[in-house]
Design an enzyme around this catalytic site. Structure first.
Site, PDB file in Angstrom:
ATOM      1  N   LEU A 100       0.851  -1.357  -0.121  1.00  0.00           N
ATOM      2  CA  LEU A 100       0.235  -0.074  -0.063  1.00  0.00           C
ATOM      3  C   LEU A 100       0.812   1.156  -0.119  1.00  0.00           C
ATOM      4  O   LEU A 100       1.568   1.317   0.955  1.00  0.00           O
ATOM      5  CB  LEU A 100      -1.061  -0.146   1.296  1.00  0.00           C
ATOM      6  CG  LEU A 100      -2.077  -1.116   1.238  1.00  0.00           C
ATOM      7  CD1 LEU A 100      -2.884  -0.970   2.678  1.00  0.00           C
ATOM      8  CD2 LEU A 100      -2.709  -1.071  -0.009  1.00  0.00           C
ATOM      9  N   GLY A 160       0.467  -5.019   2.500  1.00  0.00           N
ATOM     10  CA  GLY A 160      -0.308  -5.263   1.441  1.00  0.00           C
ATOM     11  C   GLY A 160      -0.140  -6.523   0.566  1.00  0.00           C
ATOM     12  O   GLY A 160      -1.173  -7.143   0.036  1.00  0.00           O
ATOM     13  N   ASN A 184       2.721  -6.569   8.608  1.00  0.00           N
ATOM     14  CA  ASN A 184       3.640  -5.675   9.589  1.00  0.00           C
ATOM     15  C   ASN A 184       2.940  -4.497  10.001  1.00  0.00           C
ATOM     16  O   ASN A 184       3.855  -3.442  10.526  1.00  0.00           O
ATOM     17  CB  ASN A 184       5.004  -5.472   9.097  1.00  0.00           C
ATOM     18  CG  ASN A 184       4.994  -4.698   7.851  1.00  0.00           C
ATOM     19  OD1 ASN A 184       3.939  -4.713   7.089  1.00  0.00           O
ATOM     20  ND2 ASN A 184       6.247  -4.235   7.619  1.00  0.00           N
ATOM     21  N   GLU A 185       1.752  -4.343   9.917  1.00  0.00           N
ATOM     22  CA  GLU A 185       1.220  -2.754  10.224  1.00  0.00           C
ATOM     23  C   GLU A 185       1.337  -2.287  11.578  1.00  0.00           C
ATOM     24  O   GLU A 185       1.692  -0.996  11.665  1.00  0.00           O
ATOM     25  CB  GLU A 185      -0.436  -2.813  10.078  1.00  0.00           C
ATOM     26  CG  GLU A 185      -1.041  -3.012   8.695  1.00  0.00           C
ATOM     27  CD  GLU A 185      -1.051  -4.457   8.184  1.00  0.00           C
ATOM     28  OE1 GLU A 185      -1.582  -4.749   7.007  1.00  0.00           O
ATOM     29  OE2 GLU A 185      -0.392  -5.499   8.782  1.00  0.00           O
TER      30      GLU A 185
END
Length: 309
Positions: A100, A160, A184-185
Site C-alpha cells: 500500500l 499489502g 507488519n502494520e
C-alpha cells in the site's frame, strides 16, 4: 444485492465447463492482451489462464490509481468466459509490489483517504470473492519496505502484498531464507482492519494470526511454510513452472463444484465487510488522520528515503 467481487456462480459455471474453454472458431492457443497504465494482462484462451503483470515503476506501490486499475483488470477477466484462472506477477524485475502506497495515507484530504480505502476494499472483495483460480508470482522486494493472491512469491511480501497473497487459493514462495512475508502494520503504529485479520485467521488459525499481527512479524520463507502462511517453497528458477502446474491441477476439477465450495468457505468473511463497508471507511479515516499516526507515517517515509540514499 450481490456484493462486489461475488459474481453469480450459476451464471458462470455453465460457461466454464471444460467444453467451453475456448470460443468457437478461435485457434486453440489464441492469446489476447489488454493493458492500462499500471497493469498488463495476457489471456491464453486455449488454457483459460491469464497472466496479470504489475507494471507501475519503480516498485508497484498499491496507490489509488494502481488499485483502481488492478480491480478493473480483475473484473474484466472475471466477466470473460474464456478465463478460468489468473497468475499474478510483476513486469518489473526484482520486485512484486512494495505494498500500500504510504503517500496515499499521509498528508491528504479526508476525501482522498475515503477514496483510497474504498479502492483497497474493492480490490480485496474482487480478489477474495473471485470465482477464478488465483495465483501470484511475486518478485523480490527488500524486507524494510512496507508491502501488503493461488500465490507465488519470489521475494518479500510484507503487509499489502501479503494480503493479496492470503486472498488467493494457494501460495508458493521462492525457497530463499532472505525473503519475508507478513502483515507488519503494527510496526508503523497501524492496526490491521478486521477483514485483514479474518483473511489471515482463515489461512493460519487464530493463535498464529494473533501473535503475528500483534508483533507485526515478517516471517522468513522457511518460517512462513512452517506456520502455514505459504503452501510450498520451490527454487526460484522453478516458480513459473510450478505455478503453471498447480493452476492446471486446480482447473482440472469441475468449475461449479469448486466455485460453490470457495464461496461457501469465504462468504461469511466477505459479507462481514460488505455489511460494514462504510463504517470501515470512516474508521480508517478517523484513525489515519490522527496526528500521532501521521507523525509515525512521516517518520517511516523519512526512514525509507534515507535507506534509498
Amino acid at each position: 444485492p450481490l456484493s462486489p467481487g461475488l459474481l453469480p456462480l450459476h451464471s458462470r459455471a455453465q460457461a466454464w465447463g471444460r467444453g467451453a474453454r475456448q470460443h468457437p472458431g478461435l485457434p486453440c492457443a489464441q492469446r489476447r492482451t489488454f493493458s492500462n497504465d499500471k497493469v498488463l494482462v495476457e489471456l491464453d484462451e486455449g488454457s483459460g489462464v491469464a497472466t496479470l503483470k504489475f507494471k507501475s515503476p519503480p516498485v508497484n506501490s498499491l496507490s489509488l490509481d494502481f488499485l483502481t486499475e488492478l480491480y478493473l483488470s480483475l473484473e474484466k477477466l472475471e466477466n470473460n468466459r474464456a478465463c478460468r484462472g489468473v497468475i499474478f506477477t510483476s513486469a518489473i524485475p526484482n520486485v512484486f509490489s512494495s505494498g500500500l502506497d504510504i503517500t496515499d495515507m499521509c498528508g491528504k484530504s479526508t476525501e482522498h483517504y475515503a477514496a483510497f480505502w474504498r479502492a483497497v476494499q474493492r480490490m480485496w472483495l474482487g480478489l477474495y470473492g473471485s470465482n477464478m483460480v488465483t495465483i501470484a508470482a511475486i518478485n523480490a522486494t527488500r524486507r524494510w519496505r512496507l508491502t501488503w493472491s493461488l500465490c507465488l512469491w519470489q521475494g518479500s511480501s510484507p503487509a499489502g502484498g501479503c494480503l493479496v497473497a492470503l486472498s488467493c487459493d494457494y501460495r508458493i514462495m521462492a525457497d530463499n531464507p532472505k525473503f519475508f512475508i507478513g502483515l507488519n502494520e503494527s510496526q508503523l503504529g497501524i492496526v490491521a482492519p478486521f477483514w485483514f485479520k479474518d483473511t489471515f485467521v482463515n489461512v493460519v488459525g487464530h493463535r498464529i494470526a494473533e501473535r503475528s499481527l500483534q508483533l507485526g512479524s515478517l516471517h522468513s520463507a522457511p518460517e512462513a511454510l512452517r506456520l502455514g502462511i505459504v503452501d510450498e517453497l520451490v527454487p526460484e528458477e522453478k516458480l513459473q513452472d510450478k505455478a503453471a502446474a498447480v493452476i492446471a491441477q486446480w482447473l482440472a476439477l469441475p468449475d461449479h463444484a469448486r466455485q460453490l465450495t470457495k464461496s461457501m468457505m469465504r462468504k461469511s468473511v466477505l459479507d462481514r465487510l460488505v455489511t460494514h463497508q462504510e463504517e470501515d471507511v470512516q474508521n480508517f479515516i478517523s484513525f489515519i488522520a490522527k496526528e500521532s499516526i501521521q507523525k509515525s507515517l512521516r517518520m517511516y517515509m523519512e526512514m525509507l528515503r534515507k535507506k534509498k540514499g
